[in-house]
Design an enzyme around this catalytic site. Structure first.
Site: not given
Ligand SMILES: [Zn+2]
Length: 268
Positions: A174, A184, A136
């Protein structure tokens, strides 16, 4: 006296902020221990009682991740993301979080199944969480990714791809694995620069200019070949363009997109 009270308050504040993730860490350890114990037993009756005996072999290790999924957090800060991933009720997590200043925080062992991908597929793989490591990036989806953050990402990718022998084409976004549901990392993510460092795929831009597509070229097949789920073609096209033609993102394939698709097939 006033100063003493202030000192006590400061002490309470420091101890609280230090222990903010204590519950989550305790639960992590408990869960990891339970998983360890579950590996010891092989239940002979788990598959419709078809297994009559258990003889344990000593030749094994844990399964390895073979895919890396890159996200942006869509949150305001790393602190907010840590809290989200530490809370049980959110039911989301990721193996790594990289802050804007390049700080990398690990939240899960690489060998456990994180909850970052949700539903989705890549090629024939339909359980992305089981196969992948989630990374992330602290980014709200509107701002550019900082140099320090991308630099840290590249070092982490180098470490993980070497350790687990993950091929370049198995580094995805993603949005690649969940077209229509996720967008994203955003169009500002530097896929081309990452690919130049050896992570993820990109096409040969020199060949793009003079390329003449074969008459029988099938762009839908190419999308599938790369890994996209084309059951909703418009969504697949959108995800593909978000990554490989991010200045012209739409649900329609142009001649340029088709040429990019053709050249990408050479990179796999
Ligand atoms: Zn994501």
């Amino acid at each position: 006296m006033k100063n003493f009270k202030l000192l006590i308050l400061l002490f309470i504040f420091i101890s609280c902020s230090k222990n903010i993730y204590k519950i989550s860490e305790k639960k992590y350890n408990k869960k990891a221990k339970k998983l360890g114990k579950s590996l010891v037993s092989i239940e002979p009756d788990t598959i419709n009682y078809q297994i009559s005996d258990v003889i344990k072999s000593q030749n094994f290790n844990l399964r390895k991740p073979n895919l890396i999924v890159i996200h942006h957090t869509a949150q305001d800060s790393c602190q907010q993301t840590y809290k989200t991933f530490a809370l049980e009720r959110t039911q989301v997590s990721s193996h790594y979080v990289i802050c804007d200043d390049g700080t990398i925080t690990q939240m899960l062992n690489d060998l456990v199944r994180g909850w970052h991908a949700g539903g989705g597929s890549w090629g024939k793989n339909t359980d992305i969480n089981s196969a992948s490591i989630g990374i992330e990036l602290d980014n709200d989806g509107k701002e550019p990714f900082s140099y320090a953050q991308i630099n840290s990402l590249v070092s982490l990718l180098e470490k993980l791809t070497t350790k687990y022998k993950i091929p370049a084409e198995n580094i995805v976004g993603h949005s690649d694995i969940a077209p229509g549901r996720k967008t994203d990392p955003s169009a500002l993510f530097p896929w081309q620069a990452i690919a130049k460092s050896g992570y993820g795929i990109w096409y040969d831009e020199q060949k793009l200019i003079d390329l003449k597509l074969p008459l029988d070229f099938n762009p839908v097949f190419a999308l599938k070949y790369i890994g996209y789920n084309t059951s909703n073609l418009k969504n697949a096209i959108y995800s593909f363009k978000l990554r490989f033609n991010s200045k012209e993102v739409s649900h329609q394939l142009t001649e340029k997109d088709k040429k990019i698709l053709f050249l990408l097939m050479d990179e796999i």
